[in-house]
Design a protein around this motif. Structure first.
Motif, mmCIF file in Angstrom:
data_model
loop_
_atom_site.group_PDB
_atom_site.id
_atom_site.type_symbol
_atom_site.label_atom_id
_atom_site.label_comp_id
_atom_site.label_asym_id
_atom_site.label_seq_id
_atom_site.Cartn_x
_atom_site.Cartn_y
_atom_site.Cartn_z
ATOM 1 N N GLY A 197 -24.242 3.752 1.797
ATOM 2 C CA GLY A 197 -25.427 4.662 1.325
ATOM 3 C C GLY A 197 -25.028 5.788 1.414
ATOM 4 O O GLY A 197 -26.002 6.684 0.620
ATOM 5 N N GLN A 198 -23.962 6.425 1.573
ATOM 6 C CA GLN A 198 -23.573 7.799 1.597
ATOM 7 C C GLN A 198 -23.313 8.414 -0.201
ATOM 8 O O GLN A 198 -24.102 9.318 -0.548
ATOM 9 N N PRO A 199 -22.841 7.466 -0.725
ATOM 10 C CA PRO A 199 -22.743 7.749 -2.275
ATOM 11 C C PRO A 199 -24.083 7.810 -3.039
ATOM 12 O O PRO A 199 -24.353 8.257 -3.772
ATOM 13 N N ILE A 200 -24.907 6.719 -2.313
ATOM 14 C CA ILE A 200 -26.143 6.546 -2.946
ATOM 15 C C ILE A 200 -27.004 7.925 -2.806
ATOM 16 O O ILE A 200 -27.451 8.468 -3.555
ATOM 17 N N PHE A 201 -27.239 8.151 -1.515
ATOM 18 C CA PHE A 201 -28.058 9.519 -1.274
ATOM 19 C C PHE A 201 -27.553 10.491 -1.889
ATOM 20 O O PHE A 201 -27.932 11.471 -2.340
ATOM 21 N N ASN A 202 -26.193 10.597 -1.887
ATOM 22 C CA ASN A 202 -25.557 11.743 -2.670
ATOM 23 C C ASN A 202 -25.583 12.060 -3.999
ATOM 24 O O ASN A 202 -26.002 12.981 -4.491
ATOM 25 N N GLU A 211 -22.613 7.598 -10.038
ATOM 26 C CA GLU A 211 -22.456 7.324 -8.419
ATOM 27 C C GLU A 211 -23.443 6.491 -7.699
ATOM 28 O O GLU A 211 -23.053 5.615 -7.067
ATOM 29 N N PHE A 212 -24.909 6.446 -7.926
ATOM 30 C CA PHE A 212 -25.707 5.773 -7.093
ATOM 31 C C PHE A 212 -25.931 4.307 -7.697
ATOM 32 O O PHE A 212 -26.029 3.287 -7.133
#
Lengths: 247, 230
Positions: A197-202, A211-212
């Motif tokens: 989830g981190q790269p998605i939200f980032n 990235e997402f």
């Protein structure tokens, strides 16, 4: 869009994402929907560590959730009064929106892995408890009668008769719990930057599309791979189910 | 993390603006609802609009397809395995991919919700129609009914309870997952839940309570429609 000359090319959207492969005119600089170069360039420092974190989070949550649900189901199987309260409790946990639950836990447990795990374990309880209990309840009375007639003790009946017969239902529950947890663990990154989830939200914060999109595709692939792997495991561990179908 | 921190959330940003949690926060949550009726109302309407659109699209495709496949007793592999795949897909990941394809807005949220709802409805419609007692169909054929009459007058009414069970499950999942739309600016109650910095914990709780009541309404609505029709 292909920019032919340097003069007409806009400045790179996010220069740091360019790297040696992309360059100022490559897919990454143009912020294309999906740039394979980025995936190759950042597999080692972004995607792979997040994937491993995601697996770790899922394994811990399903492991702890299974231990709690298993004990609760055994208790509910022996003492029927326990089924109602625990079922209602786990159903209540299941209805809390995940985005809100993680936020509500933060004042107590902080921005830690613990917050995520409490939430994820809470969501696995209902699925696992219901399936384990359904499996135990589904064992035919005649079989239990025969086992008792053979002189098996209560513990032997549980481990040699009830649990093997309940295995298909239990493993179906584990399968649903695992894919649900993989899905919810992406949402958990909203609170703590762990997992896919981190790269998605980032990516959502930076508007850098690849990235997402890439991480989303990776999360989908992980969920499908986990689902397939569990089906294969279930198939391998229940030879008697196959034998019954064949005849 | 080097490169990776470009544009990432920093300390004190939207996400980290947590306020403390007291028992009175729950009281504040109810006060928040009654102090901001227009905000709550707007978000609820948005939420139901997104969920309704997704449910409508999924219904129009999944139910006829499920009934048709069930009538032919074909495609069980497709209908049943699709449901497992649909449940396995992480909705946030589907929204993220949809965002790359459709851009910001409600389209990608609706797309993700359709993907979520479609297999649940298809499987139940298929299983419901496929499982209709062959004797009943035999009798209908003996009475001289045409295939379309068998579908509309025998198979569909007998399969309705299962079809509506599928619609109910899908409705609950869709309303719950539509919250994720807040993350990508899709609107709905998720807008309040993801924006704790503006609305504080009391707003988050208020929106969650409102969301919970939507589940009950959606669930009982589809149950009542189901029982009224069958």
């Amino acid at each position: 869009m292909i920019f032919t000359s340097a003069a007409s090319a806009p400045p790179p959207v996010i220069p740091n994402y360019g790297g040696p492969q992309g360059g100022a005119h490559g897919c990454i600089a143009q912020n294309g929907t999906f740039c394979w170069d980025w995936v190759k360039g950042h597999w080692g420092d972004i995607l792979q560590p997040r994937l491993l974190e995601h697996l770790e989070m899922t394994a811990i949550a399903v492991g702890i959730g299974f231990a709690i649900a298993f004990l609760a189901a055994l208790l509910a199987h022996r003492k029927h009064w326990f089924e109602g309260p625990f079922g209602a409790f786990s159903a209540f946990l299941y209805t809390i929106p995940s985005l809100a639950l993680f936020q509500l836990l933060v004042p107590f447990t902080g921005l830690t892995m613990l917050t995520i795990e409490i939430g994820l374990v809470g969501y696995t309880l209902l699925i696992l408890f219901r399936n384990i209990l359904a499996g135990l309840h589904g064992v035919p009375e005649d079989v239990l009668e025969a086992a008792r007639g053979m002189g098996l003790t209560r513990r032997q009946v549980l481990f040699r008769v009830e649990l093997p017969l309940a295995f298909p239902a239990i493993s179906a529950g584990v399968r649903i719990a695992v894919v649900t947890t993989i899905s919810l663990a992406t949402v958990a990154a909203y609170i703590t930057p762990l997992g896919l989830g981190q790269p998605i939200f980032n990516g959502l914060q930076t508007d850098f599309t690849t990235e997402f999109v890439a991480t989303g595709a990776l999360a989908v692939a992980l969920a499908l791979a986990a689902d397939t792997a569990l089906v294969a495991l279930q198939w391998a561990f229940t030879p008697w189910v196959r034998a019954r179908r064949a005849t | 993390m080097g490169i990776h921190t470009v544009g990432a959330r920093s300390e004190g940003d939207v996400i980290l603006g947590y306020d403390s949690f007291r028992p009175s926060t729950f009281v504040d949550a109810f006060r928040f609802m009654y102090d901001n009726p227009s905000l709550m109302w707007t978000k609820i309407v948005e939420h139901l609009a997104i969920s309704g659109e997704a449910m409508g699209i999924a219904l129009l495709i999944a139910i006829p397809l499920g009934i048709w496949l069930g009538h032919l007793h074909r495609g069980s592999f497709l209908a049943i395995n699709l449901a497992n795949i649909g449940r396995a897909l992480p909705s946030l990941a589907v929204i993220a991919i949809g965002l790359g394809v459709f851009g910001i807005g409600t389209t990608n949220v609706v797309f993700a919700l359709v993907i979520l709802a479609f297999p649940l409805m298809l499987t139940n419609a298929y299983v419901g129609v496929d499982g209709v007692d062959p004797d009943a169909i035999e009798a209908a054929r003996g009475m001289g009914m045409r295939p379309h009459q068998i579908v509309l007058k025998i198979e569909l009414p007998l399969a309705l309870p299962l079809i509506f069970a599928g619609i109910k499950t899908a409705a609950v999942y869709v309303v719950a997952t539509a919250t994720l739309g807040g993350v990508v600016g899709g609107g709905g109650l998720g807008d309040i839940i993801v924006n704790q910095a503006s609305y504080f914990l009391k707003g988050v709780i208020a929106a969650s309570i409102r969301l919970g009541s939507r589940f009950n309404i959606c669930g009982s609505m589809s149950t009542k429609t189901g029982t009224a029709l069958s």
